[in-house]
Design a protein around this motif. Structure first.
Motif, PDB file in Angstrom:
ATOM      1  N   GLU B  79       0.826  -1.204   0.000  1.00 38.68           N
ATOM      2  CA  GLU B  79       0.000   0.000   0.000  1.00 38.68           C
ATOM      3  C   GLU B  79       0.865   1.261   0.000  1.00 38.68           C
ATOM      4  N   GLU B  80       1.910   1.241   0.815  1.00 38.12           N
ATOM      5  CA  GLU B  80       2.802   2.393   0.893  1.00 38.12           C
ATOM      6  C   GLU B  80       3.494   2.625  -0.447  1.00 38.12           C
ATOM      7  N   GLY B  81       3.903   1.529  -1.080  1.00 33.42           N
ATOM      8  CA  GLY B  81       4.521   1.631  -2.396  1.00 33.42           C
ATOM      9  C   GLY B  81       3.563   2.230  -3.408  1.00 33.42           C
ATOM     10  N   MET B  82       2.331   1.824  -3.290  1.00 36.45           N
ATOM     11  CA  MET B  82       1.290   2.286  -4.212  1.00 36.45           C
ATOM     12  C   MET B  82       1.225   3.801  -4.329  1.00 36.45           C
ATOM     13  N   SER B 117      13.917   2.544 -11.283  1.00 35.09           N
ATOM     14  CA  SER B 117      15.243   2.745 -10.700  1.00 35.09           C
ATOM     15  C   SER B 117      15.209   2.845  -9.184  1.00 35.09           C
ATOM     16  N   THR B 118      14.035   2.829  -8.606  1.00 33.66           N
ATOM     17  CA  THR B 118      13.919   2.962  -7.153  1.00 33.66           C
ATOM     18  C   THR B 118      13.690   1.599  -6.503  1.00 33.66           C
ATOM     19  N   ALA B 119      13.615   1.635  -5.185  1.00 32.11           N
ATOM     20  CA  ALA B 119      13.376   0.388  -4.457  1.00 32.11           C
ATOM     21  C   ALA B 119      12.000  -0.183  -4.770  1.00 32.11           C
ATOM     22  N   LEU B 123       8.955  -4.402  -5.654  1.00 33.73           N
ATOM     23  CA  LEU B 123       7.594  -4.893  -5.470  1.00 33.73           C
ATOM     24  C   LEU B 123       7.183  -5.813  -6.605  1.00 33.73           C
ATOM     25  N   THR B 124       7.689  -5.537  -7.781  1.00 31.12           N
ATOM     26  CA  THR B 124       7.333  -6.368  -8.935  1.00 31.12           C
ATOM     27  C   THR B 124       7.727  -7.816  -8.695  1.00 31.12           C
ATOM     28  N   LEU B 182      10.085  -3.595 -19.372  1.00 26.35           N
ATOM     29  CA  LEU B 182      10.188  -2.784 -18.158  1.00 26.35           C
ATOM     30  C   LEU B 182      10.086  -3.674 -16.932  1.00 26.35           C
ATOM     31  N   LEU B 183       9.098  -4.539 -16.924  1.00 28.18           N
ATOM     32  CA  LEU B 183       8.918  -5.412 -15.769  1.00 28.18           C
ATOM     33  C   LEU B 183      10.128  -6.317 -15.574  1.00 28.18           C
ATOM     34  N   MET B 184      10.644  -6.853 -16.683  1.00 31.60           N
ATOM     35  CA  MET B 184      11.824  -7.706 -16.555  1.00 31.60           C
ATOM     36  C   MET B 184      13.017  -6.923 -16.037  1.00 31.60           C
ATOM     37  N   LEU B 185      13.127  -5.694 -16.450  1.00 27.29           N
ATOM     38  CA  LEU B 185      14.218  -4.857 -15.954  1.00 27.29           C
ATOM     39  C   LEU B 185      14.104  -4.690 -14.443  1.00 27.29           C
ATOM     40  N   ALA B 186      12.882  -4.414 -13.993  1.00 27.92           N
ATOM     41  CA  ALA B 186      12.651  -4.270 -12.552  1.00 27.92           C
ATOM     42  C   ALA B 186      12.974  -5.566 -11.829  1.00 27.92           C
TER      43      ALA B 186
END
Lengths: 234, 234
Positions: B79-82, B117-119, B123-124, B182-186
């Motif tokens: 939720e916080e990430g959201m 690029s962030t933490a 989440l992904t 993008l998702l794979m990069l994450a």
DNA sequence: TATATTACTGACCGATCAGTCATTATCTTT
DNA sequence: AAAGATAATGACTGATCGGTCAGTAATATA
């Protein structure tokens, strides 16, 4: 904790309460198959060896006759999966003729048939999920599978660029960019409705290939292949 | 089991043995931050609440003052990430002018700066790994993040197709194909050397955009943007 | 400084589960 | 059929870890 336990009744004994049998040869592959299914479904840590054994129609003690630890079982699962993967890779390596675009198409669709659409695809999610906890396992998978797959793609791209069919580009980056949708497709099949599941895999792959080959070809070079054939726009 | 425990010494107390403090307001976010880091690193099941508490400089009992269970902590992390994610999405929604290609470029690079690029990118992987065990969590993430992100991309593509800048295509499939790298990069950032880590994220994204926009544009429409600028071929 | 409030602690409990092993059942050999 | 060999079992153990709570100490208030 009380996990929601999405499990179906753990493999109803279809073999009508078969009395215990001694089948030393068949056990290992049955156990790794059961483990693969459960690892992929619930993750490594959340999978109980009792459940793996039960699914293989055997007791936990038997499992330890063939695998020295849970981690050893995990390694065996990966290793067994590898065989099919590498065989498919060899197959692709063998026959490559025609245009680079066709080679690319053949490689990606072959991946889907040989790996992506099979249970093997679950290994992708498994590795992604557990690689941090099992670095040597991740390394093994990386060296044995990823690197090999990348080499295939790289060769196809370099051939296209070398012949002038494709324009110059950052081949290394392109390899990863091209692989990503495949990997995500594999992952999404084992990860509840994250992305890509609304679209049929075939349409997804076809769109990927279509965008990709157009993106690769030299400007002005019109694809001689009948594009958009049978693909509804929206 | 005896996991290899790749952990660095669990957050050396930089605060020189600070005596216990009462900081009711700061605790929750410190705990969720610690939990995010450990969940992303070790996975949900393998993360011990004692470690989460220790990393936040607090005891496990304190953790339970703010979160009723491990799963509740997990929800709070998501939720916080959201919040940040949705804020970034709103930002992108607000200002969109110029060509569809530029909009696309802005969206993808914005994703990288705000999320990839962030933490938050962790989440992904977390969702991918745990969605099967926490279906409602996956559903929440899907509805709140994935669907929203897809909507942004879909709008950009439809605009391009509508104006004739892009050729007709299967928009739904294209959205997934575009998101996948993008998702794979994450994911790869939090999953030991699986794919894409040999290539710098910037080159990776640039290659993706380059291939993509060329793949989307009508045949014959030459990109007016200086392509390949500063990008080494190989 | 004395009292009240409450954020915080950490020893403890109970459930879970990887791993063990003495026992049992099956198959082979003679 | 009897004996030997070994595949298979499942009750057991010890460690781990989510969750609890009686007690402690930091802060507020008077």
């Amino acid at each position: 904790m009380n996990l929601p336990l999405s499990q179906a009744p753990p493999e109803a004994p279809c073999e009508v309460l078969a009395t215990r049998r001694r089948r030393k040869d068949a056990r290992p592959s049955e156990l790794t198959a059961a483990a693969l299914a459960l690892f992929v479904d619930k993750g490594f840590a959340a999978t109980r060896l009792d459940d793996v054994a039960a699914r293989a129609g055997v007791s936990k003690g038997t499992l330890y006759l063939y695998f020295s630890s849970k981690e050893a079982l995990f390694k065996a699962v990966i290793e067994e999966g590898m065989v099919a993967v590498l065989a498919a890779a060899e197959e692709h390596l063998a026959n490559h003729q025609g245009s680079a675009a066709d080679l690319l198409r053949e490689l990606l669709l072959g991946w889907w048939q040989q790996i992506g659409s099979t249970a093997m695809a679950g290994l992708t999610k498994l590795i992604v999920s557990e690689s941090r906890n099992f670095p040597e396992m991740a390394q093994y998978y990386h060296d044995g599978v990823i690197t090999r797959g990348r080499a295939l793609l790289r060769r196809a791209l370099e051939r296209g660029v070398g012949s002038g069919e494709f324009r110059p580009l950052n081949v290394e980056a392109a390899v990863d960019v091209i692989m990503a949708p495949l990997l995500m497709l594999a992952i999404s099949r084992f990860s509840l409705c994250l992305c890509g599941q609304q679209v049929a895999p075939e349409a997804y792959l076809e769109t990927h290939l279509d965008l990709l080959i157009r993106g690769l070809q030299r400007t002005g070079a019109i694809s001689e292949r009948p594009s958009n054939e049978g693909m509804p726009c929206n």
